[in-house]
Design an enzyme around this catalytic site. Structure first.
Site, mmCIF file in Angstrom:
data_model
loop_
_atom_site.group_PDB
_atom_site.id
_atom_site.type_symbol
_atom_site.label_atom_id
_atom_site.label_comp_id
_atom_site.label_asym_id
_atom_site.label_seq_id
_atom_site.Cartn_x
_atom_site.Cartn_y
_atom_site.Cartn_z
ATOM 1 N N ASP A 67 -5.144 2.437 -24.311
ATOM 2 C CA ASP A 67 -5.513 3.147 -23.088
ATOM 3 C C ASP A 67 -4.730 4.453 -22.929
ATOM 4 O OD1 ASP A 67 -3.113 1.813 -22.717
ATOM 5 O OD2 ASP A 67 -3.874 0.476 -21.185
ATOM 6 N N ASN A 136 -0.896 -8.026 -12.410
ATOM 7 C CA ASN A 136 -2.145 -8.542 -11.823
ATOM 8 C C ASN A 136 -3.050 -9.191 -12.885
ATOM 9 O OD1 ASN A 136 -3.089 -6.365 -13.257
ATOM 10 N ND2 ASN A 136 -3.911 -5.248 -11.496
ATOM 11 N N HIS A 138 -3.942 -7.762 -15.804
ATOM 12 C CA HIS A 138 -4.723 -6.823 -16.624
ATOM 13 C C HIS A 138 -4.242 -6.802 -18.066
ATOM 14 C CE1 HIS A 138 -2.059 -3.043 -15.603
ATOM 15 N NE2 HIS A 138 -1.660 -3.568 -16.735
ATOM 16 N N GLU A 143 -8.725 -3.977 -15.197
ATOM 17 C CA GLU A 143 -8.194 -4.481 -13.946
ATOM 18 C C GLU A 143 -9.002 -5.687 -13.456
ATOM 19 O OE1 GLU A 143 -5.348 -3.325 -13.458
ATOM 20 O OE2 GLU A 143 -5.320 -1.435 -12.357
#
Ligand code: F6R
Length: 236
Positions: A67, A136, A138, A143
């Site tokens: 990413d 979270n 990810h 996400e």
């Protein structure tokens, strides 16, 4: 899935580097998928060390990063290209033209995402994908959502990710709000996955991802359906 509990971060990094080294040594023209963030820093430093000692040769290796933030120039200290160069790529005998990070400045993000997928395919797919996990759940910047996103795409970062990554930028205001990331399909297509997670704060979400319900609300949970995952964890 094979789960290994390392005794400390040193051991996690060494084990991870050793798996990467074996894949490089056993695979002709190896293709690695790489992650940024604080978790793989020890692994990268072990790889640099092994390369300097002659235990691994990167001259035929290709790398694709997961990413990149949108809007950051590769020379920006918080860009993932800058991170990769400074923690690994500048210090090993890899050909820089064989190292790829999504372009966070591309004018046409959709076209760039397609190009990234086709570059991965043209190199024969990813032999080993290294992954960390966000607080979270990810992986890459996939996400939590109501669906899994298959291919490389642009995402709006969640407040949780912006806050988690504000430690690198000094303030959450300075964290870019969008990023481009490999999709869950891109990640799941890797032949082998090494997933690393460290620190007490990651224990609950990591266990939920590895052993809980498979749901797009915890993107990393999809790894339970991958046939070749090694998870190396250290929650001390
Ligand atoms: C970074 C990436 C992210 C990180 C995750 C954990 O390329 O893909 O999914 O792996 O945010 O980051 P750290 O290791 O900083 O806790």
């Amino acid at each position: 899935m094979k789960v290994i509990y390392a005794k400390d971060y040193e051991e996690l990094s060494r084990l991870t580097a050793n798996i990467i080294i074996s894949v490089i040594n056993l695979t002709p023209n190896p293709v690695l998928g790489l992650a940024t963030g604080s978790t793989p820093i020890g692994t990268y430093s072990a790889l640099v060390d092994a390369n300097k000692r002659g235990f691994v040769d990167f001259s035929e290796t290709t790398t694709f990063n997961l990413d990149e933030y949108c809007g950051l120039n590769p020379s920006h200290e918080q860009s993932y290209r800058y991170f990769m160069n400074s923690h690994l790529l500048n210090h090993i005998n890899i050909h820089k033209d064989n190292t790829f990070v999504p372009d966070g400045l591309a004018a046409d993000m959709k076209q760039q995402a397609r190009l990234y997928e086709s570059l991965i395919e043209a190199r024969g797919g990813i032999d080993l994908q290294l992954l960390g996990i966000g607080p979270n759940g990810h992986i890459g910047f996939n996400e939590p959502d109501t669906v899994f996103h298959k291919e490389t795409h642009t995402v709006e970062l969640t407040q949780s990710t912006i806050e988690a990554n504000s430690r690198f930028f000094g303030s959450s205001e300075l964290v870019p709000k969008q990023a481009v990331t490999m999709g869950m399909g891109t990640i799941m297509a890797a032949k082998r996955i090494v997933f690393i997670s460290t620190g007490k704060a990651k224990e609950k979400i990591t266990k939920r991802a590895l052993f809980g319900e498979v749901t797009p609300e915890v993107p990393a949970s999809l790894l339970q359906y991958h046939p070749n995952v090694t998870a190396i964890c250290c929650f001390n």
